[in-house]
Structure formats: structure tokens, C-alpha cells
Write an enzyme that holds these catalytic residues in place. Structure first.
Site, mmCIF file in Angstrom:
data_model
loop_
_atom_site.group_PDB
_atom_site.id
_atom_site.type_symbol
_atom_site.label_atom_id
_atom_site.label_comp_id
_atom_site.label_asym_id
_atom_site.label_seq_id
_atom_site.Cartn_x
_atom_site.Cartn_y
_atom_site.Cartn_z
ATOM 1 N N SER A 16 0.788 -1.228 0.000
ATOM 2 C CA SER A 16 0.000 0.000 0.000
ATOM 3 C C SER A 16 0.824 1.285 0.000
ATOM 4 O O SER A 16 1.848 1.384 0.661
ATOM 5 C CB SER A 16 -0.944 0.016 1.194
ATOM 6 O OG SER A 16 -1.614 1.260 1.259
ATOM 7 N N SER A 18 -0.532 4.135 1.080
ATOM 8 C CA SER A 18 -1.094 5.046 2.082
ATOM 9 C C SER A 18 -0.141 5.347 3.229
ATOM 10 O O SER A 18 -0.029 6.490 3.673
ATOM 11 C CB SER A 18 -2.404 4.477 2.638
ATOM 12 O OG SER A 18 -3.356 4.352 1.609
ATOM 13 N N LYS A 67 -14.385 -3.072 1.946
ATOM 14 C CA LYS A 67 -15.105 -1.800 1.781
ATOM 15 C C LYS A 67 -16.616 -1.935 1.991
ATOM 16 O O LYS A 67 -17.283 -0.959 2.333
ATOM 17 C CB LYS A 67 -14.812 -1.205 0.397
ATOM 18 C CG LYS A 67 -13.371 -0.762 0.238
ATOM 19 C CD LYS A 67 -13.131 -0.066 -1.081
ATOM 20 C CE LYS A 67 -11.669 0.353 -1.199
ATOM 21 N NZ LYS A 67 -11.401 1.171 -2.391
ATOM 22 N N ALA A 131 -15.028 -1.055 -4.678
ATOM 23 C CA ALA A 131 -14.356 -0.028 -5.480
ATOM 24 C C ALA A 131 -15.177 0.310 -6.720
ATOM 25 O O ALA A 131 -15.304 1.475 -7.101
ATOM 26 C CB ALA A 131 -12.965 -0.498 -5.874
ATOM 27 N N LEU A 206 -7.585 0.872 -11.529
ATOM 28 C CA LEU A 206 -7.526 1.378 -10.161
ATOM 29 C C LEU A 206 -6.241 0.957 -9.454
ATOM 30 O O LEU A 206 -5.857 1.544 -8.442
ATOM 31 C CB LEU A 206 -8.736 0.885 -9.361
ATOM 32 C CG LEU A 206 -9.974 1.799 -9.373
ATOM 33 C CD1 LEU A 206 -10.424 2.127 -10.789
ATOM 34 C CD2 LEU A 206 -11.120 1.167 -8.599
#
Length: 246
Positions: A16, A18, A67, A131, A206
Site C-alpha cells: 500500500s 497510504s 469496503k 471499489a 484502479l
């Protein structure tokens, strides 16, 4: 332990972006009591115990595959998260409640808009997870019709085997919303007839690691305009930061 703890919840998320993004942001803003970590869950049912053991949490990002499945654990959803049916950002309120938001739709829209021309009227979404729901919401906001592609056709989804040259003539934007091609499994891609891509098509993935997936490579070979998910991720991360701070 930092007084203001943030992090990413997902599965197999060592790749990731992030953590590096927010760690750098905290350093630049001289937020010494802020930290951001990856929290890798094998199952979303681990969340309640995790929350109990991390009382300094102020906000979380959520990624594949949680999610949608994280929603029952939240106390409240924003209007857009409710409409989308997926959450990628969680804010811990002053009363200790968990509120879910979706910033994916915003990130995707900001990343796609510069590529759009008048001929781009319909989009094909590969995948039906959380997503893709945010992407579909964003496209509908922009007036672009969408159709999902799934392993089996049902409802508003067609099957991969149904995609033909005529499909590519009808749909000018093809978006990979699946994890297929994510590092380290870079030698796979969605099974679609790539030979029908043209210079009139946009191929959007994505995925951002690797920067150019096999999906994007194959579309690029046919002259399509391509874009990965990095810019989308940056935009959605900045939107998440505003939610956490304000």
C-alpha cells in the site's frame, strides 16, 4: 505510541501507498504525535478486538476486500457512502462513534475528468466490489452510463464471455476495478478481448502498483489512452485527511 493514530485496514496490504503518503504528510506538517500504520486483517471480524486494543485511533482507511463488509461495524454512514454502498474512510467522532465515508468516488472523478472527450459516453466496469460501486457512482454523477462485468451475467452485469467487438464500439471507457494484476501477481489481467481497444478508448486501472499493469499494457498496445490509480489514490487520501481533521 502516537496520541493520534491512523491506518489502513485491508488484507495483504504490504504494497500500500497510504502509509508512506501519510507518514510523509505528518512529517511535513510537523505532527509529531501522529502515526499511520497498515493493519492487515485475515477477516473483518477481527475489527472489534482491534479497536479495543487501539484507543488512540482517530481515523482509518479501508481497502480490498473490506469496503462493504465493514459497514455493519460502523455507527453511521455519510449520505454518499450510503448511496454508494461502500466505505473507504472512517472517522472516529468525539463521542467515540465510527462514521463511514467514501472518498473513492471523488478521487476517481478528479483523476478521470482530464481524459474525457465528448465521445466518451459509456463505461464498462470490470468487477463488482466496493471499489466499482464508488466508480459507478462517480460516472453516473458525470452523466456517463455504466455496465458492470462479472464472472457470470446477472441483473445489471454482463459476463466476460459476452464482451465482443460491438461491446467495445458501444463502451469507450474500460475500467479495471478488480485486484487482478496487483504486485506481486503482475502477470495476470482481466480476460477481455484487448484487440478491440482503439485510440478512442480510455483504459483506467484502479491498481497503482505496478504503475503499468498488464491490463494497461495491452490496451496501450492498441492505442488506448491509459491511466493507473495513483492519482485517484492521492485525491481520495487528501479528501480523507480533510474528513479526519475537520
Amino acid at each position: 505510541m502516537a496520541k493520534h493514530q491512523f491506518g489502513l485496514v485491508g488484507k495483504n496490504i504490504s504494497y500500500s501507498f497510504s502509509k508512506a503518503h501519510f507518514t510523509k504528510k505528518f512529517e511535513e506538517l510537523n505532527l509529531l504525535d501522529y502515526s499511520y500504520e497498515n493493519f492487515d486483517f485475515q477477516d473483518i471480524s477481527e475489527l472489534p478486538n482491534f479497536l479495543k486494543n487501539n484507543p488512540n485511533l482517530k481515523g482509518l482507511n479501508v481497502t480490498i476486500p473490506y469496503k462493504e463488509s465493514i459497514i455493519p461495524y460502523l455507527d453511521k454512514l455519510s449520505k454518499k457512502a450510503t448511496e454508494i454502498g461502500a466505505v473507504n474512510t472512517i472517522r472516529f467522532t468525539k463521542k467515540g462513534k465510527l462514521k463511514g465515508y467514501n472518498t473513492d468516488y471523488y478521487g476517481f472523478q478528479k483523476a478521470l475528468e482530464p481524459l474525457l472527450q465528448s465521445l466518451h459516453k459509456k463505461a464498462l466496469l470490470l468487477g463488482t466490489g466496493g471499489a466499482s460501486k464508488a466508480v459507478a457512482y462517480s460516472l453516473n454523477q458525470m452523466g456517463i452510463d455504466t455496465t458492470y462485468v462479472s464472472r457470470t451475467s446477472s441483473g445489471n452485469a454482463i459476463g466476460y464471455s459476452q464482451i465482443t467487438a460491438e461491446t467495445f464500439e458501444e463502451y469507450q471507457i474500460i475500467i479495471n476495478c478488480t485486484p487482478l494484476g496487483t504486485s506481486p501477481n503482475i502477470d495476470v489481467c482481466p480476460e477481455i478481448p484487448y484487440q478491440y481497444f482503439t485510440s478512442n478508448h480510455i483504459a483506467f486501472d484502479l491498481i497503482y502498483n505496478p504503475a503499468e499493469t498488464l491490463f494497461l499494457q495491452k490496451a496501450k498496445e492498441q492505442g488506448a489512452v491509459i491511466k493507473n490509480g495513483l492519482e485517484m489514490l492521492v485525491f481520495q487520501a487528501e479528501k480523507a485527511w480533510k474528513i479526519w481533521r475537520f
